[in-house]
Design an enzyme around this catalytic site. Structure first.
Site, short mmCIF file in Angstrom:
data_model
loop_
_atom_site.label_atom_id
_atom_site.label_comp_id
_atom_site.label_asym_id
_atom_site.label_seq_id
_atom_site.Cartn_x
_atom_site.Cartn_y
_atom_site.Cartn_z
N ASP A 125 0.66 -1.39 -0.11
CA ASP A 125 0.13 -0.32 0.28
C ASP A 125 0.48 0.77 -0.04
O ASP A 125 1.54 1.64 0.32
CB ASP A 125 -0.64 -0.35 1.53
CG ASP A 125 -2.29 -0.60 1.31
OD1 ASP A 125 -2.96 -1.42 0.06
OD2 ASP A 125 -2.80 -1.31 2.29
N LYS A 182 -2.91 2.23 -2.93
CA LYS A 182 -4.73 3.37 -2.77
C LYS A 182 -4.64 4.69 -1.91
O LYS A 182 -3.90 4.73 -1.41
CB LYS A 182 -5.12 2.38 -1.79
CG LYS A 182 -6.46 0.79 -2.73
CD LYS A 182 -7.25 0.78 -1.45
CE LYS A 182 -6.71 -0.46 -0.37
NZ LYS A 182 -7.33 -0.83 0.62
N MET A 236 -7.99 8.64 9.19
CA MET A 236 -8.71 9.29 7.88
C MET A 236 -9.92 10.06 8.13
O MET A 236 -10.17 10.46 7.31
CB MET A 236 -9.36 7.93 7.06
CG MET A 236 -8.45 7.02 6.45
SD MET A 236 -9.03 5.82 5.72
CE MET A 236 -9.63 4.79 6.86
N1 SAH Z 1 -3.89 0.05 9.11
C1 SAH Z 1 -3.51 1.67 9.39
C2 SAH Z 1 -4.40 2.40 9.28
C3 SAH Z 1 -4.94 2.75 7.62
S1 SAH Z 1 -6.35 4.18 7.29
C4 SAH Z 1 -3.08 1.90 11.33
O1 SAH Z 1 -3.63 0.45 11.52
O2 SAH Z 1 -3.07 2.21 11.47
C5 SAH Z 1 -4.74 5.50 6.68
C6 SAH Z 1 -5.63 6.14 8.04
O3 SAH Z 1 -4.26 5.54 8.99
C7 SAH Z 1 -4.31 7.57 7.39
O4 SAH Z 1 -5.39 8.49 6.94
C8 SAH Z 1 -4.27 7.80 8.30
O5 SAH Z 1 -5.22 8.60 9.57
C9 SAH Z 1 -3.60 7.17 9.36
N2 SAH Z 1 -2.19 6.74 9.40
C10 SAH Z 1 -1.48 5.31 9.42
N3 SAH Z 1 -0.37 6.02 9.10
C11 SAH Z 1 -0.18 7.17 9.92
C12 SAH Z 1 1.29 7.84 10.06
N4 SAH Z 1 2.22 7.40 9.97
N5 SAH Z 1 1.04 8.22 11.22
C13 SAH Z 1 -0.56 9.46 11.60
N6 SAH Z 1 -1.68 8.51 10.89
C14 SAH Z 1 -1.42 6.84 10.11
#
Ligand code: SAH
Length: 325
Positions: free
Chosen positions: A39, A61, A174
């Site tokens: 991803d 995505k 998100m």
């Molecule tokens: N599976 C992921 C979430 C995926 S949805 C998890 O467990 O973190 C994608 C969202 O995750 C982004 O829009 C943001 O809100 C958050 N996100 C993912 N990586 C991030 C990071 N390094 N710092 C802050 N937010 C993050």
């Protein structure tokens, strides 16, 4: 095809970006992978644990942009399992938290393909670690809700704020784009001006935190370039305990591209990353590493996006890393 004809698919959480937050199991599987589907939010440095000649497919995505549909991703995973023994499907954070893991499991089950989930550090956990606080606190916040600000087909749904109103913590994934609407929604139910902390690129070298209250956070966000950066919102009283001491990192830090023996270069990257420097193993040191074109392009594009890139060799770090940075 029967079960035995397909390879096994590992649905792996790559964590929030810092390579030191990878689980040992994730790291080992990435090292052994025959193909990797990744991803967009996964740090390319993490892919450098893979064998250089392995194909990396970016199923990218992109939030807020035209994206490849999930169906298409499922088909690519199945196709990969048809031709490879060990398929790594790498997702940001934890695959089971807003990671569409069930959609992929359903597709794998339909084809009787073996799979295993490998959990990862979710961004909410990384965010509070950065801020030296907790998601829950014994007397301050007894529970936490992981919620999303983005809904299927961009439907205008409400975020579940009941836990926040009852004294818990609300972590919104998100949610940046719709933050104004979410705040309006909270204000409809309560007068409390909750603290809110937003961590962008949590655990990464380009991490930054914006804190405030429901009343002023939008205004504070306007002072930063936050478009397209992943950010997680933590709302609730734990926000009063935020201590973002890492903010003392200098604004402009170089991004190191390190050449030399792969394992050694990766270890230096792990060290540098925890010191707040972006880094990567040089994908263009043709001598002894033969990268698959997909990997080389992926890494090169990432390096091209960085500012103040410094090319350096592992031998420079032999004496003392600290003296070199
Ligand atoms: N599976 C992921 C979430 C995926 S949805 C998890 O467990 O973190 C994608 C969202 O995750 C982004 O829009 C943001 O809100 C958050 N996100 C993912 N990586 C991030 C990071 N390094 N710092 C802050 N937010 C993050």
């Amino acid at each position: 095809m029967s079960v035995t004809d397909y390879g096994k698919v590992y649905l792996i959480g790559a964590g929030p970006g810092n390579p030191n937050y990878l689980t040992k199991k994730a790291e080992r599987l990435i090292q052994r992978a025959d193909i990797i589907l990744v991803d967009r939010l996964v740090n390319p440095l993490i892919l450098q644990y893979a064998k250089p000649n392995v194909e990396v497919i970016d199923v990218g995505k992109k939030p807020y942009a035209k994206h490849i549909q999930q169906q298409n991703i499922n088909e690519q995973i199945i196709e990969a399992a048809r031709h490879h023994q060990l398929v790594v499907r790498l997702k940001g954070g934890d695959p089971a938290i807003f990671g569409r893991v069930q959609e992929e499991i359903d597709a794998l089950n339909e084809h009787d393909i073996q799979f295993e989930i490998v959990p990862g550090v979710t961004s909410a956990s990384a965010a509070v670690a950065t801020m030296n606080t907790g998601l829950t606190m014994r007397t301050i916040a007894k529970s936490v809700t992981f919620s999303t600000g983005h809904f299927k087909d961009s439907e205008e749904n409400e975020v579940d704020i009941s836990n926040l109103i009852n004294g818990g913590t609300l972590a919104i994934y998100m949610g940046i784009k719709r933050l104004g609407k979410i705040i309006d929604q909270i204000k409809q139910y309560t007068d409390i001006n909750y603290p809110i902390a937003i961590v962008f690129n949590a655990s990464c070298f380009n991490e930054f935190v914006v804190t405030g209250y429901l009343s002023n956070i939008i205004q504070r966000l306007e002072q930063h370039h936050v478009e397209a950066k992943p950010g997680i919102c933590i709302i609730g009283d734990v926000g009063e305990y935020v201590d973002y001491s890492r903010q003392t990192w200098p604004e402009h830090r170089p991004f190191y591209v390190i050449s030399g023996e792969q394992q050694e270069a990766l270890e230096i990257c792990e060290y540098l990353y925890d010191k707040g420097f972006g880094c990567m193993v040089n994908p263009n040191q043709a001598k002894h590493i033969d990268y698959h074109p997909s990997q080389r392009t992926y890494y090169q594009n990432f390096i091209n996006d960085q500012q103040d890139v410094i090319y350096i060799s592992t031998s420079h770090f032999k004496q003392s890393i600290e003296q070199c940075i």
